[in-house]
Enzyme design. Structure first.
Site, PDB file in Angstrom:
ATOM      1  N   ASP A 134       0.865  -1.193   0.000  1.00 23.63           N
ATOM      2  CA  ASP A 134       0.000   0.000   0.000  1.00 23.63           C
ATOM      3  C   ASP A 134       0.890   1.228   0.000  1.00 23.63           C
ATOM      4  O   ASP A 134       2.069   1.154   0.362  1.00 23.63           O
ATOM      5  CB  ASP A 134      -0.928   0.022   1.231  1.00 23.63           C
ATOM      6  CG  ASP A 134      -1.868   1.237   1.219  1.00 23.63           C
ATOM      7  OD1 ASP A 134      -2.383   1.574   0.139  1.00 23.63           O
ATOM      8  OD2 ASP A 134      -2.061   1.864   2.276  1.00 23.63           O
ATOM      9  N   SER A 135       0.307   2.364  -0.376  1.00 22.97           N
ATOM     10  CA  SER A 135       1.069   3.608  -0.329  1.00 22.97           C
ATOM     11  C   SER A 135       1.465   3.936   1.117  1.00 22.97           C
ATOM     12  O   SER A 135       2.416   4.682   1.329  1.00 22.97           O
ATOM     13  CB  SER A 135       0.221   4.748  -0.908  1.00 22.97           C
ATOM     14  OG  SER A 135      -0.980   4.857  -0.176  1.00 22.97           O
TER      15      SER A 135
ATOM     16  N   CYS B 122      -4.261  -1.281  -2.239  1.00 21.89           N
ATOM     17  CA  CYS B 122      -4.442   0.163  -2.373  1.00 21.89           C
ATOM     18  C   CYS B 122      -5.308   0.365  -3.602  1.00 21.89           C
ATOM     19  O   CYS B 122      -4.950  -0.103  -4.696  1.00 21.89           O
ATOM     20  CB  CYS B 122      -3.071   0.815  -2.552  1.00 21.89           C
ATOM     21  SG  CYS B 122      -3.137   2.568  -2.933  1.00 21.89           S
TER      22      CYS B 122
ATOM     23  N   GLU C 265      -4.272   9.462   8.313  1.00 24.68           N
ATOM     24  CA  GLU C 265      -2.809   9.438   8.462  1.00 24.68           C
ATOM     25  C   GLU C 265      -2.349  10.346   9.601  1.00 24.68           C
ATOM     26  O   GLU C 265      -1.354  10.076  10.260  1.00 24.68           O
ATOM     27  CB  GLU C 265      -2.124   9.879   7.159  1.00 24.68           C
ATOM     28  CG  GLU C 265      -2.267   8.883   6.015  1.00 24.68           C
ATOM     29  CD  GLU C 265      -1.164   7.831   5.993  1.00 24.68           C
ATOM     30  OE1 GLU C 265      -0.037   8.139   6.376  1.00 24.68           O
ATOM     31  OE2 GLU C 265      -1.464   6.689   5.592  1.00 24.68           O
TER      32      GLU C 265
END
Ligand code: DGL
Length: 271
Positions: free
Chosen positions: A8-9, A71, A156
């Site tokens: 995933d990023s 993702c 995040e």
């Protein structure tokens, strides 16, 4: 024996990894989060492809025979090119799968009204990958899409549940529902969004069911490995998980635990 790579990023893929490991604990996993370059959501097709390919190749070089792009942005913008152009040239015996097809194959079974809301990053929504794939599997279903560019940042930056974060969750849900379409199913088409679940629930009309991708992707992987038994026999069944990040491993361990619902000990890598 090969491992299964989960990419995933950043942190979002950990929600998918959690569901996969709960269902298929016997395999050996390697997780890579490209945190130093996240989020991918607003980046161009070319850049998402370049970063995703780089990370996929890193996972191939670390014993992974199969890589799951956990993702949506990478699945929408890079998967097809990797499967059709890069893999045949570079690593013919390896496999790369995404999260969009496993989701769209199933999602139509959840709606009674035939109207599904899809929330995702700008890149995922602009690619219309969900529109195209859902139409393919469930041509009678209508989808209503909403890009929520700021939601990944809320997750995040650990802002979930704050008034500022709730404002943006409510803002996008109101926009999605403002046309009064009889949406009864909301698909979280971003692997970060399950972390916003408690906030999303607050602002949803009654009787709308929220669907996260993790369990759908896990079930689809199980079936894929069952159908491809020759490939499955190449995979290690020693269990275990290694975590890698392209940014600070301390931050990854601290924040990643919330996504994975378990403590994490990661290592930093430089691509
Ligand atoms: N986890 C990614 C996804 O599912 C979103 C994060 C990003 O924009 O990089 O689309």
């Amino acid at each position: 024996m090969g491992k299964i790579g989960i990419f995933d990023s950043g942190f979002g893929g950990l929600t998918v990894l959690r569901a996969i490991m709960d269902m298929l604990p016997q395999y050996s996993y390697v997780y890579l989060g490209d945190n130093s370059r996240a989020p991918y959501g607003d980046r161009s097709f070319d850049v998402v492809h370049e970063y995703t390919l780089e990370c996929t190749e890193w996972l191939f070089n670390h014993d992974c025979d199969l890589v799951i792009l956990a993702c949506n942005t990478a699945s929408a913008k890079a998967l097809r090119q990797i499967q059709q152009i890069d893999l045949p040239k570079r690593a013919d015996s390896k496999r790369v799968l995404g999260v969009i097809r496993p989701t769209t194959e199933q999602i139509g079974h959840y709606t009674k009204t035939g109207h599904i809301g899809v929330v995702g990053t700008k890149g995922t929504i602009a690619s219309n990958s969900y529109g195209i794939e859902i139409e393919h599997y469930f041509p009678d279903i209508q989808i209503h899409q909403e890009a929520c560019p700021i939601w990944v940042h809320l997750v995040e930056n650990e802002l979930v549940g704050t008034p500022g974060s709730d404002y943006f969750v409510q803002y996008h849900l109101e926009h999605l529902f403002k046309a009064n379409a009889p949406i009864d199913t909301l698909l979280l088409a971003c692997t970060h969004y399950p972390l916003l679940y408690s906030s999303i629930e607050k602002f949803l009309p009654n009787n709308v069911r929220v669907i996260s991708q993790g369990p759908l992707v896990a079930e689809s992987l199980k079936q894929y490995l069952h159908r491809h038994s020759e490939f499955e026999s190449r995979l290690s069944t020693k269990g275990g998980i290694e975590f890698y990040t392209t940014d600070s491993n301390e931050v990854f361990d601290l924040r990643g635990g919330r996504f994975f619902a378990e403590d994490i000990a990661s290592q930093t890598i430089h691509l």
